[in-house]
Scaffold this active site. Structure first.
Site, short mmCIF file in Angstrom:
data_model
loop_
_atom_site.label_atom_id
_atom_site.label_comp_id
_atom_site.label_asym_id
_atom_site.label_seq_id
_atom_site.Cartn_x
_atom_site.Cartn_y
_atom_site.Cartn_z
N LYS A 42 27.82 43.01 49.63
CA LYS A 42 27.62 43.16 48.19
C LYS A 42 28.62 42.26 47.47
O LYS A 42 29.81 42.55 47.43
CB LYS A 42 27.83 44.62 47.79
CG LYS A 42 27.07 45.06 46.52
CD LYS A 42 27.61 44.51 45.23
CE LYS A 42 28.89 45.15 44.82
NZ LYS A 42 29.35 44.67 43.45
N GLY B 4 39.44 44.14 46.75
CA GLY B 4 39.31 44.39 45.32
C GLY B 4 40.49 45.17 44.80
O GLY B 4 41.60 45.13 45.36
N SER B 5 40.28 45.93 43.76
CA SER B 5 41.38 46.61 43.08
C SER B 5 41.85 47.83 43.87
O SER B 5 41.10 48.44 44.63
CB SER B 5 40.94 47.05 41.68
OG SER B 5 40.07 48.17 41.76
N THR B 6 43.11 48.19 43.64
CA THR B 6 43.69 49.34 44.33
C THR B 6 42.99 50.63 43.93
O THR B 6 42.76 51.51 44.77
CB THR B 6 45.19 49.41 44.03
OG1 THR B 6 45.83 48.26 44.59
CG2 THR B 6 45.82 50.66 44.63
N GLY C 69 39.87 50.89 45.77
CA GLY C 69 40.20 51.14 47.17
C GLY C 69 40.47 52.61 47.42
O GLY C 69 40.06 53.17 48.46
N GLU D 148 41.78 45.40 51.48
CA GLU D 148 42.70 44.37 51.01
C GLU D 148 42.69 44.47 49.50
O GLU D 148 41.71 44.10 48.85
CB GLU D 148 42.28 42.99 51.51
CG GLU D 148 43.37 41.94 51.38
CD GLU D 148 43.30 41.18 50.08
OE1 GLU D 148 44.08 41.54 49.16
OE2 GLU D 148 42.50 40.25 49.97
N CYS E 237 45.05 37.81 44.41
CA CYS E 237 45.68 39.09 44.71
C CYS E 237 47.12 38.92 45.19
O CYS E 237 47.96 39.78 44.97
CB CYS E 237 44.86 39.85 45.74
SG CYS E 237 44.49 38.92 47.23
N GLU F 82 49.61 44.62 37.91
CA GLU F 82 48.92 43.40 38.33
C GLU F 82 48.08 42.89 37.16
O GLU F 82 47.15 43.57 36.71
CB GLU F 82 48.02 43.67 39.54
CG GLU F 82 47.36 42.41 40.07
CD GLU F 82 46.45 42.67 41.26
OE1 GLU F 82 46.35 41.79 42.13
OE2 GLU F 82 45.85 43.76 41.32
#
Length: 764
Positions: free
Chosen positions: A189, A241-243, A246, A263, A297, A391
């Site tokens: 995706k 992607g973003s934390t 995640g 990651e 990142c 971030e």
């Protein structure tokens, strides 16, 4: 048009636009459906993807539904037996063909990536596309070697892969290439903002003759990704992607037996010592934070400079920042292109405003109107400034000074992330010392943002877990054969007095915390029964006991700093003392189990100084080290099988690799492990390295999983698997569900370590 004289006077670059005609010709094939089962589906409900530099519509792309995801997973499942059953050489030829086809279409991929993402053509052409090709070539080699190099392991099955918008093609290659090499099939995706190069890649798969269903691509927004994560037919999820997302994925996959690699975000330090080549370090900053518009990142967004040279460095940096060109992505003279989406630009501006409100002083150049952001530097910031802690994912750096190396390390590690770091010093000894102390998955010395398919990449802490690239990246797409043994469930706790009695003198067992026997904070014990026989009583440990054990483990950091040889000698001594105490242990475990436990101590003593890191062959003029580091403080939830051997089967590999542990023994039969306290106390194992807390396994496991100061968790209790995975999402600690609670081998050593990749300049 300026005259020659004017050009020579100003030395301004003229426009050098790359033609977008070939990409426009391809876009004319739209609107686009999904790529499922080797064919494109008819377009469904559509959404627009836009050129961020001009806000012009590039294409209409289909929004994926649950039904689309189900069709893609079904196609991947149907293709899996034949694909995984191919000889490695046959898979290698397919992957090699994909690499060649991308090379033949490199200009089309480069231009399309710029239109869709907004990055400068120089970066797409010279970095993204060549690296994507490199990954497919590299993993074609792994397909040839996987049966030999990963004997006894096989593919997961269907891999769901979700990639971000900052490096659309490159992230696709990082995910798909190892998955295919290992024999998995894929449903990918792409990001909602940047789906186009993934759809072009689908056409490459057709052209390269990849069997239908091996690669499937479903476009859409976050709801499409969520459907993929939740699908029962997916065996592994790989997400970049973003934390925050995640964390949601960690919770969604809890208890599903899906393998997971994440990651996530970063806030990487860029450390400049007084002896550094300041001009080189300034160019390093350009690559660290202003590369790819700062939408990286691992961007080196926190610049830490030795106080002695901070003023000089800032002046050089501001002068260099003023010379960067912001503008049209297809102009070969552009340094910084467009921000991927207006929503992201608003977020950057909001954080800059917050940073200034918190006292930061901002220096920023000019940018064209539209979705562009000029490079920015914020100074006079504190560690609590939002631009330091959050971030930003834009071309914004913050700068702070330090006085000593220890202060530099403290500032560098003052973040919840742990993805990368960059260290600049002409003193290699100092640089390597700092590299070992910085909490990051990747460290560059006198360089930044170096990547290669043969270099492991990934983070620690809230930057995620797992590695991509090299052997470690391949291992993430393979799984060992599973144990067929049925797990043993713990018996209920019995805190009330029993009708049975203990023969002989009563033995008092206590918790073992910080090298001493401790009473449980609850003031309670529970009865340990073997059938109708009362064996004794075990302390009823609680959340506070776990807290005390974690504190004790953190104080035992000298164990991690020991050499493997030193740890080996202590584990051999532990084995000797187990032999000497074998007769007394027979009251709590059969002789065969004690003998197996002694052998296990010697086995992991042998491994303590032999489970080496490695040097990877990557880019020329660099040594790329993959160092295997201990997590630090680990939680171990031991199983019910063979309580003594099951306890040591988890504790020994963890401490052999330098970890300190809080172990919860078998709930039903904890006395064998608690009896070990006397053996541990005379075996030279430093206080706090091994801590034992008995009691209700579910409660103790949940406390360990949720504890922010526990870096990793092993769980050999299937009944609590879902709970601990869900609870671990707080600090995103890796959780290993131990399939064989009595096993031994490299799988345990791999799970006890994380790889730190260090890039060191070497040669001409």
């Amino acid at each position: 048009m300026p005259t020659i004289t004017e050009i020579l006077d100003t030395m301004d670059y003229g426009p050098a636009l790359e033609s977008d005609a070939i990409a426009r010709d391809w876009l004319a094939r739209g609107p686009f459906g999904h790529f499922i089962g080797g064919n494109f589906t008819p377009p469904g409900q559509m959404f627009e993807t836009r050129d961020p530099a001009s806000d012009a519509v590039l294409a209409q792309v289909t929004q994926g539904t649950d039904q689309d995801v189900d069709a893609a997973v079904s196609a991947a499942r149907a293709a899996f037996p034949a694909w995984s059953g191919l000889p490695g050489h046959a898979r290698a030829r397919h992957i090699y063909a994909i690499a060649r086809q991308i090379q033949k279409r490199e200009r089309l991929f480069s231009v399309l990536e710029c239109l869709d993402n907004g990055k400068p053509i120089r970066e797409a052409r010279d970095i993204d596309v060549p690296l994507a090709v490199r990954h497919f070539y590299h993993h074609a080699g792994w397909a040839e070697l996987v049966a030999e190099e990963f004997a006894g392991q096989g593919p997961h099955g269907v891999c769901g892969q979700i990639i971000p918008w900052n490096f659309p093609l490159l992230m696709l290659a990082w995910k798909i290439a190892p998955a295919l090499a290992a024999g998995n099939t894929v449903v990918l995706k792409p990001a909602e903002y940047t789906p186009l190069t993934a759809l072009l890649f689908a056409e490459i798969c057709i052209e390269a003759g990849l069997p239908a269903g091996v690669v499937n691509i479903v476009t859409g927004d976050g709801t499409t990704g969520a459907a993929l994560v939740a699908h029962e037919g997916v065996d592994k999820i790989a997400f970049t992607g973003s934390t925050n997302v995640g964390r949601e994925i960690r919770r969604a996959t809890a208890g599903t037996d899906k393998a997971l690699t994440l990651e996530l975000g970063g806030k990487s330090p860029f450390i400049v010592f007084a002896d550094a080549d300041l001009d080189a370090a300034v160019e390093g900053v350009v690559d660290a934070i202003w590369f790819n518009q700062g939408e990286v990142c691992c961007a080196g967004s926190r610049i830490l400079v030795a106080e002695a040279v901070a003023g000089q460095f800032e002046a050089k940096l501001r002068a260099r920042m003023g010379g960067l060109r912001v503008g049209a992505p297809l102009d070969k003279s552009t340094d910084i292109g467009a921000i991927v989406h207006p929503r992201q630009l608003v977020r950057i501006h909001d954080l800059l405003a917050q940073g200034q409100a918190a006292g930061g002083v901002l220096y920023q150049g000019q940018a064209p109107n539209g979705c562009f952001c000029a490079p920015a530097l914020m100074v006079e910031v504190s560690p609590a400034n939002p631009c330091v802690s959050e971030e930003i994912f834009g071309p914004v750096a913050v700068m702070m000074s330090f006085r000593t190396p220890d202060e530099a390390v403290e500032l560098a590690n003052n973040t919840r992330y742990g993805l990368a770091a960059s260290i600049w010093s002409e003193n290699l000894t100092q640089a390597m010392d700092i590299a070992a102390r910085v909490k990051a998955g990747v460290v560059w010395i006198n360089a930044t943002n170096l990547f290669d398919a043969n270099a492991p990449f990934g983070g620690t802490r809230e930057s995620g877990f797992g590695r991509e690239g090299a052997r470690a990246g391949m291992a993430a797409y393979l799984r060992p054969a599973r144990a067929d043994a049925k797990p043993v469930a713990p018996t209920p706790l019995a805190p009330l007095p029993q009708s049975a009695s203990i023969g002989g003198l009563d033995r008092t067992h206590k918790l073992y915390i910080g090298g001493a026997q401790k009473r449980a904070d609850t003031g309670q014990s529970y009865s340990v029964l073997a059938g109708d026989t009362l064996q004794g009583h075990a302390p009823f440990g609680s959340r506070k006991d776990i807290r005390n054990a974690v504190e004790a483990a953190h104080k035992a950091s000298a164990w991690t700093a020991m050499s493997g040889h030193q740890r080996a000698q202590i584990l051999y001594f532990l084995g000797e003392n187990l032999v000497a105490r074998a007769d007394s242990l027979c009251a709590f475990a059969p002789r065969s189990e004690i003998d197996a436990s002694i052998a296990r101590a010697f086995y992991y003593a042998a491994w303590a100084d032999k489970f080496d890191g490695s040097v990877h062959d990557t880019q020329s003029a660099h040594v790329t080290l993959a160092m295997k580091e201990a997590f630090g403080v680990m939680g171990l939830v031991c199983g019910e099988e063979a309580p003594l051997l099951g306890f040591l089967s988890l504790v020994l590999p963890a401490i052999a690799m330098g970890n300190r542990v809080i172990a919860t023994p078998s709930q039903s039969a904890p006395l064998a492990a608690l009896e070990l306290a006397q053996v541990l106390a005379i075996s030279d194992i430093p206080a706090g390295v091994i801590n034992i807390v008995s009691g209700p396994v579910a409660d103790l496991a949940q406390t360990l999983a949720a504890h922010d100061d526990v870096a990793a968790l092993w769980c050999a209790q299937p009944a609590v698997a879902e709970m601990v995975e869900r609870a671990s999402a707080g600090n995103l600690k890796p959780v290993w569900q131990v399939s064989d609670p009595l096993g031994q081998g490299r799988d345990y050593l791999n799970a006890a370590t994380q790889i730190k990749t260090i890039w060191v300049p070497y040669g001409a």
